[in-house]
Design a protein around this motif. Structure first.
Motif, PDB file in Angstrom:
ATOM      1  N   PHE A  25      18.136   3.407  -6.917  1.00  0.00           N
ATOM      2  CA  PHE A  25      17.160   4.166  -6.340  1.00  0.00           C
ATOM      3  C   PHE A  25      15.786   3.710  -7.203  1.00  0.00           C
ATOM      4  O   PHE A  25      14.531   3.447  -7.325  1.00  0.00           O
ATOM      5  N   LEU A  26      15.972   3.753  -9.019  1.00  0.00           N
ATOM      6  CA  LEU A  26      14.975   2.999  -9.424  1.00  0.00           C
ATOM      7  C   LEU A  26      15.009   1.828 -10.137  1.00  0.00           C
ATOM      8  O   LEU A  26      13.875   0.481 -10.247  1.00  0.00           O
ATOM      9  N   ASP A  27      15.418   0.536  -8.873  1.00  0.00           N
ATOM     10  CA  ASP A  27      15.461  -0.872  -9.230  1.00  0.00           C
ATOM     11  C   ASP A  27      14.384  -0.743  -8.511  1.00  0.00           C
ATOM     12  O   ASP A  27      14.484  -0.913  -6.314  1.00  0.00           O
ATOM     13  N   GLY A  28      13.470  -2.093  -8.678  1.00  0.00           N
ATOM     14  CA  GLY A  28      12.328  -2.223  -7.699  1.00  0.00           C
ATOM     15  C   GLY A  28      10.737  -1.265  -7.781  1.00  0.00           C
ATOM     16  O   GLY A  28      10.113  -1.026  -7.457  1.00  0.00           O
ATOM     17  N   ILE A  72      15.243 -10.819   1.490  1.00  0.00           N
ATOM     18  CA  ILE A  72      13.598 -10.841   1.380  1.00  0.00           C
ATOM     19  C   ILE A  72      13.876  -8.772   0.487  1.00  0.00           C
ATOM     20  O   ILE A  72      13.360  -8.925   0.006  1.00  0.00           O
ATOM     21  N   VAL A  73      13.922  -8.196   1.906  1.00  0.00           N
ATOM     22  CA  VAL A  73      13.865  -6.983   1.120  1.00  0.00           C
ATOM     23  C   VAL A  73      14.797  -6.608   0.181  1.00  0.00           C
ATOM     24  O   VAL A  73      14.483  -5.956  -1.207  1.00  0.00           O
ATOM     25  N   GLY A  74      16.564  -6.886   0.109  1.00  0.00           N
ATOM     26  CA  GLY A  74      17.947  -6.736  -0.878  1.00  0.00           C
ATOM     27  C   GLY A  74      16.561  -6.580  -2.458  1.00  0.00           C
ATOM     28  O   GLY A  74      16.984  -6.669  -3.801  1.00  0.00           O
ATOM     29  N   ILE A  75      16.492  -8.745  -2.519  1.00  0.00           N
ATOM     30  CA  ILE A  75      16.179  -8.922  -3.580  1.00  0.00           C
ATOM     31  C   ILE A  75      14.602  -8.069  -4.109  1.00  0.00           C
ATOM     32  O   ILE A  75      14.952  -8.251  -5.507  1.00  0.00           O
ATOM     33  N   SER A  76      14.044  -7.878  -3.698  1.00  0.00           N
ATOM     34  CA  SER A  76      12.637  -7.338  -4.051  1.00  0.00           C
ATOM     35  C   SER A  76      13.049  -6.443  -4.883  1.00  0.00           C
ATOM     36  O   SER A  76      12.702  -5.783  -5.508  1.00  0.00           O
ATOM     37  N   SER A  77      14.215  -5.462  -4.017  1.00  0.00           N
ATOM     38  CA  SER A  77      14.796  -4.208  -4.918  1.00  0.00           C
ATOM     39  C   SER A  77      15.258  -3.908  -4.121  1.00  0.00           C
ATOM     40  O   SER A  77      15.305  -3.662  -3.030  1.00  0.00           O
ATOM     41  N   ALA A  78      16.725  -3.457  -5.167  1.00  0.00           N
ATOM     42  CA  ALA A  78      18.078  -2.820  -4.543  1.00  0.00           C
ATOM     43  C   ALA A  78      18.019  -1.376  -3.836  1.00  0.00           C
ATOM     44  O   ALA A  78      18.154  -0.796  -2.467  1.00  0.00           O
ATOM     45  N   ASN A  79      16.807  -0.662  -4.459  1.00  0.00           N
ATOM     46  CA  ASN A  79      16.423   0.809  -4.098  1.00  0.00           C
ATOM     47  C   ASN A  79      15.935   0.719  -2.182  1.00  0.00           C
ATOM     48  O   ASN A  79      15.802   1.070  -0.652  1.00  0.00           O
ATOM     49  N   LEU A  80      14.469  -0.444  -1.737  1.00  0.00           N
ATOM     50  CA  LEU A  80      14.425  -1.031  -0.541  1.00  0.00           C
ATOM     51  C   LEU A  80      16.044  -1.407  -0.073  1.00  0.00           C
ATOM     52  O   LEU A  80      15.519  -1.231   1.541  1.00  0.00           O
ATOM     53  N   ALA A 132      11.976 -15.413  -7.503  1.00  0.00           N
ATOM     54  CA  ALA A 132      10.731 -15.832  -8.278  1.00  0.00           C
ATOM     55  C   ALA A 132       9.401 -14.937  -8.281  1.00  0.00           C
ATOM     56  O   ALA A 132       9.215 -14.494  -9.559  1.00  0.00           O
ATOM     57  N   VAL A 133       9.069 -14.404  -7.027  1.00  0.00           N
ATOM     58  CA  VAL A 133       7.923 -13.406  -6.596  1.00  0.00           C
ATOM     59  C   VAL A 133       8.481 -12.190  -7.489  1.00  0.00           C
ATOM     60  O   VAL A 133       7.171 -11.739  -7.907  1.00  0.00           O
ATOM     61  N   ARG A 134       8.872 -11.184  -7.325  1.00  0.00           N
ATOM     62  CA  ARG A 134       9.980 -10.174  -8.486  1.00  0.00           C
ATOM     63  C   ARG A 134       9.353 -10.564  -9.307  1.00  0.00           C
ATOM     64  O   ARG A 134       8.651  -9.415 -10.666  1.00  0.00           O
ATOM     65  N   GLU A 155      14.344  -0.056 -14.992  1.00  0.00           N
ATOM     66  CA  GLU A 155      14.360  -1.130 -14.503  1.00  0.00           C
ATOM     67  C   GLU A 155      12.939  -1.440 -16.007  1.00  0.00           C
ATOM     68  O   GLU A 155      12.445  -0.223 -16.554  1.00  0.00           O
ATOM     69  N   GLY A 156      12.829  -2.515 -16.247  1.00  0.00           N
ATOM     70  CA  GLY A 156      11.608  -3.030 -16.931  1.00  0.00           C
ATOM     71  C   GLY A 156      11.855  -3.600 -17.941  1.00  0.00           C
ATOM     72  O   GLY A 156      11.687  -3.971 -18.808  1.00  0.00           O
ATOM     73  N   GLU A 157      13.474  -3.956 -18.026  1.00  0.00           N
ATOM     74  CA  GLU A 157      14.238  -4.400 -19.449  1.00  0.00           C
ATOM     75  C   GLU A 157      14.382  -5.525 -19.020  1.00  0.00           C
ATOM     76  O   GLU A 157      13.857  -6.283 -20.667  1.00  0.00           O
ATOM     77  N   LEU A 158      14.135  -6.142 -17.877  1.00  0.00           N
ATOM     78  CA  LEU A 158      13.261  -7.829 -18.490  1.00  0.00           C
ATOM     79  C   LEU A 158      12.064  -7.860 -19.095  1.00  0.00           C
ATOM     80  O   LEU A 158      11.420  -9.271 -19.727  1.00  0.00           O
TER      81      LEU A 158
END
Length: 393
Positions: A34-37, A84-92, A231-233, A388-391
Motif C-alpha cells: 500500500f505504501l509503494d508509490g 506503466i501502472v505497476g512499475i510506477s507503484s505496486a499500490n496502483l 527511470a521516471v519514478r 517507501e523513500g529508502e532509496l
C-alpha cells in the motif's frame, strides 16, 4: 506552491496513511504494498487521482477486453499500460488488478456453465476448467504489477554506499533499480506464454498465436516501457529527496505514518503450517502450464512445501556456517550468482532435454532445480522490510 484542496488532502491521507494502517491489521507485509508509490504524495492531485484511475482502468479493461479476446497477453497496448501502472507503484498495480479481476471474472465471464464452446457443462466443471485458470492469469498479472516493483525495491534498498555523497549514492541505486526492473520484466515476458496455457488447454483448446505473439516478438517493447517508467519514478523520488519544497507534502505524510500505533497483524495468528501449505498450493497452481500428469503438481507442491517449512523453521535444518556466510553477502549479489548458475545449467542441459520430449517436463525439472539453488543461496530471508523513500533518504 499552492495549497491542495481540503478534499484532496482528505483523500490522500485516507488512501496513503489510513489504508496502509488498516492493512497492517491483516498482514505484516500488505502495508508495504500500500505504501509503494508514496512519493506521489509530493503532488497531491496525482496521489488522489491515480488510485481512482488505476481501479477504473483495470475495471474497464477487464470488463471490455479492448484489443484482446481471452487473455491480457494478446494486446501489446494492454501490456504496456500494465507495465506503466505497476512499475510506477505496486499500490496502483494492486488497484488495477482488483478492478481487472472484478471486470473480467464477474462482468465479462457471465456464464457459470460454459466450458469452451460447450454449453451447459455444469457449474463444477466450469469452475475447475474455466475459473481456476483465470486465477493463473490474474496471478501472472500480479507478478508484473505488484511483485516485480516490490522485489526490485527490496533488492535495491539493501544496497548502501556510505563512502559516497548522498546524491551520488542515490543515482547509483536508481540506475540499479532500473536495471533490475528490466531483468525481472524480461524473465516475466519469457514465462507468461508458457504459464498462461491452462486458460486454453484446460478447456481442450490450443493457445492461439495472438496470446503469445506480443510477448514472444515484441517483449522488448514491454521491457522498454518498464525501464522508462522505472527511470521516471526514480527521477520523481529524487526530486522529493533533494528538493525540499517538492518533498514537503511527503514529509508530512511520513511523519503521520511514524506516529501511528503498532498493531498485531491478524495474519500472525494463522497456523504457519496452514500458510505454508496455502503458499505451496498457489505456487503449484501458477506453474500448471508445464504439467504433464497429476504426479507433476504433487511432487513440485511437496518440494515447495518442504522448502517453505524449512524457511519458516517448521522443519529444523541446521545450515550452520553456510547460513552465516550467505547473510554476509548482499541478497542481490546472491541472486545474481544464482541466476548465472541456473543459466549455465539450463544452457548445458535444457536444450537437449527439450529435443528428446514433446512435453514441458524438462522445464519443470529446471524450475525445481532453480528453486533449490535459490533456496540454498537465501537460507534466511532479510528480516527488515524496505520503507517507501529508502532509496531517496
Amino acid at each position: 506552491m499552492s495549497q491542495p484542496k481540503p478534499v484532496l488532502q482528505w483523500f490522500v491521507r485516507l488512501w496513503w496513511v489510513q489504508a496502509p494502517f488498516r492493512a497492517s491489521r491483516l498482514s505484516g507485509k500488505l502495508p508495504f504494498t500500500f505504501l509503494d508509490g508514496l512519493y506521489m504524495a509530493a503532488w497531491p492531485a496525482a496521489a488522489a487521482w491515480a488510485p481512482v484511475l488505476s481501479l477504473l482502468s483495470g475495471l474497464a479493461i477487464g470488463w471490455w477486453h479492448p484489443g484482446f479476446e481471452s487473455v491480457f497477453s494478446e494486446s501489446l497496448v494492454v501490456l504496456m499500460i500494465c507495465a506503466i501502472v505497476g512499475i510506477s507503484s505496486a499500490n496502483l498495480g494492486l488497484l488495477f488488478i482488483v478492478g481487472f479481476i472484478f471486470g473480467d471474472f464477474f462482468l465479462y465471464h457471465t456464464s457459470w456453465t460454459e466450458v469452451g464452446w460447450r454449453r451447459d457443462e455444469g457449474f463444477f466443471k466450469h469452475v475447475i476448467k474455466v475459473r481456476i485458470p483465470l486465477l493463473i492469469e490474474y496471478g501472472l498479472l500480479y507478478i508484473l504489477m505488484v511483485k516485480i516493483p516490490m522485489v526490485t525495491k527490496a533488492l535495491t534498498a539493501q544496497l548502501r554506499f556510505p563512502f559516497l555523497p548522498l546524491k551520488t549514492g542515490f543515482n547509483i541505486a536508481a540506475v540499479l533499480y532500473t536495471l533490475i526492473t528490466a531483468v525481472l520484466v524480461y524473465f516475466w515476458t519469457q514465462t507468461v506464454p508458457v504459464l498462461i496455457r491452462p486458460v486454453f488447454t484446460w478447456v481442450s483448446s490450443s493457445p492461439p498465436p495472438q496470446a503469445t505473439v506480443p510477448l514472444q516478438q515484441y517483449e522488448w517493447v514491454v521491457i522498454f516501457v518498464a525501464v522508462v517508467t522505472a527511470a521516471v519514478r526514480m527521477l520523481l523520488q529524487g526530486m522529493t529527496a533533494f528538493r525540499s519544497e517538492v518533498g514537503l507534502p511527503l514529509d508530512e505524510l511520513e511523519r503521520e505514518l511514524r506516529e501511528l500505533p503498532p498493531v498485531k497483524p491478524l495474519g500472525d495468528q494463522i497456523n504457519p503450517w496452514f500458510s505454508a501449505a496455502a503458499a505451496s498450493l498457489w505456487s503449484s497452481l501458477m506453474i500448471a502450464g508445464v504439467y504433464k500428469s497429476w504426479i507433476d503438481p504433487v511432487l513440485i507442491g511437496a518440494l515447495i512445501l518442504v522448502m517453505l517449512a524449512m524457511r519458516k523453521q517448521l522443519i529444523p535444518l541446521p545450515m550452520g556456517v553456510w547460513a552465516k556466510w550467505m547473510d554476509k553477502i548482499p541478497l542481490l549479489v546472491r541472486l545474481i550468482i544464482g541466476f548465472i548458475l541456473i543459466k549455465i545449467i539450463a544452457s548445458a542441459l535444457l536444450e537437449n532435454m527439450m529435443r528428446a520430449t514433446d512435453t514441458f517436463r524438462p522445464l519443470l525439472l529446471m524450475t525445481a532445480l532453480s528453486m533449490l539453488i535459490i533456496f540454498l543461496l537465501t537460507p534466511q530471508l532479510p528480516a527488515v522490510q524496505p520503507k517507501e523513500g529508502e532509496l531517496s533518504k
